[in-house]
Design a protein around this motif. Sequence first.
Motif, PDB file in Angstrom:
ATOM      1  N   SER A   2       0.805  -1.228   0.000  1.00  0.00           N
ATOM      2  CA  SER A   2       0.000   0.000   0.000  1.00  0.00           C
ATOM      3  C   SER A   2       0.833   1.272   0.000  1.00  0.00           C
ATOM      4  O   SER A   2       0.305   2.367  -0.178  1.00  0.00           O
ATOM      5  N   ASP A  27       2.332   6.758  -1.769  1.00  0.00           N
ATOM      6  CA  ASP A  27       1.140   5.976  -1.453  1.00  0.00           C
ATOM      7  C   ASP A  27       0.567   5.383  -2.731  1.00  0.00           C
ATOM      8  O   ASP A  27       0.414   6.086  -3.743  1.00  0.00           O
ATOM      9  N   SER A  29      -2.634   4.135  -4.258  1.00  0.00           N
ATOM     10  CA  SER A  29      -4.075   4.208  -4.009  1.00  0.00           C
ATOM     11  C   SER A  29      -4.770   2.989  -4.592  1.00  0.00           C
ATOM     12  O   SER A  29      -4.339   2.423  -5.600  1.00  0.00           O
ATOM     13  N   ASP A  30      -5.843   2.601  -3.916  1.00  0.00           N
ATOM     14  CA  ASP A  30      -6.559   1.392  -4.292  1.00  0.00           C
ATOM     15  C   ASP A  30      -7.630   1.702  -5.314  1.00  0.00           C
ATOM     16  O   ASP A  30      -8.307   2.745  -5.242  1.00  0.00           O
ATOM     17  N   SER A  67      -9.289  -1.993  -0.270  1.00  0.00           N
ATOM     18  CA  SER A  67      -9.213  -1.184   0.949  1.00  0.00           C
ATOM     19  C   SER A  67     -10.614  -0.895   1.463  1.00  0.00           C
ATOM     20  O   SER A  67     -11.620  -1.095   0.766  1.00  0.00           O
TER      21      SER A  67
END
Length: 379
Positions: A2, A27, A29-30, A67
């Motif tokens: 992640s 990061d 992102s999902d 997520s």
Amino acid sequence: ISGYSLVVQARDSGIPPLSSSVTVNVDVSDVNDNSPVFTPANYTAVIQENKPVGTSILQLVVTDKDSFHNGPPFTFTILTGNEEEEFTLDPHGVLRSAVIFKHMVATEYVLCVQAKDSGKPQQVSHTYVQVRVIEESIHKPTAIPLEIFIVTMEDDFPGGVIGKIHATDQDVYDVLTYTLKSEQKSLFKVNSHDGKIIALGGLDNGKYVLNVSVSDGRFQVPIDVVVHVEQLLQEMLQNAVTIRFENVSPEDFVGLHMHGFRRTLRNAVLSQKQDSLHIISIQPVAGSNQLDMLFAVQMHNSGFYKPAYLIQKLTNARRHLENVIRISAILEKNCSGLDCQEQHCEQSLSIDSHSLMTYSTARISFVCPRFYRSVRCMC
């Protein structure tokens, strides 16, 4: 993965070269690329006829690898099989009855259920639920009467699980629930699902008869549960004798031997019928298959017999006692490992009243404090 955390360094070309560093957090992102997953993939459940509207039939279990903002909460929908609206499905995935089912009308329903996640775009998955309608209970539950003995130091009972009710039902799909009359809930509780009996702290000396019942949803049956509470006196420890048994577990001793051995022991050591035998504690011997039972005998005029007198009585009656259970040793002093030579060995016993041991069988439960034995050489 992640996220990543990178440390980047910049170094110049001077002499000497100088540098500095910076942390770069990346990061990942999902995106909503996973569908909800039912566990198990398909379901089977049963409901008895004549159960009231709103009876819980099944809990759907759904997970999502995305997520949290792309997963729950899930939206559940019955797509097929519920044309007559016999079932409802709440937002938590609990399938409930919306009618009173009759076995003669229909014996089986097959529902296709959809789960939709909260991502954008939404992902969906499906499961099939087979619900069988069975006849209502025809057998009453049966339960074994339970007798519980609690030994505790004076007004120092911490509370806890003291036993378990054993009940069965010949109706395979019956779910049993246990209840206790409300006026006794200030002292005891009963777990409605598994029948465990919990005593609250501060029980007084005496006998308690609990009004417990077990129900399969149609029949309710009372259960005889009697609790005996005995508070120990410090003087008992000072006059206690230990009998050590061979090859017996605490549960086997409580369930198979305790009543018979107690009766034989009373005949062996009591000088008068008014004398009282007090079993203080039973405890496995660490690293062995032996079991220690600690007891004292109170004279009817409130004093206690000295250990030496009890040991003499026990030694004379040992053959009769071993007709009930094999005895490894009769201990007043346990000086194992101490070489006191010609000095005296002194033993002291202490009780941890907040460390309770519960030995429970289907018919009898014995709750007692843990004890510790210490010995030392005395001039």
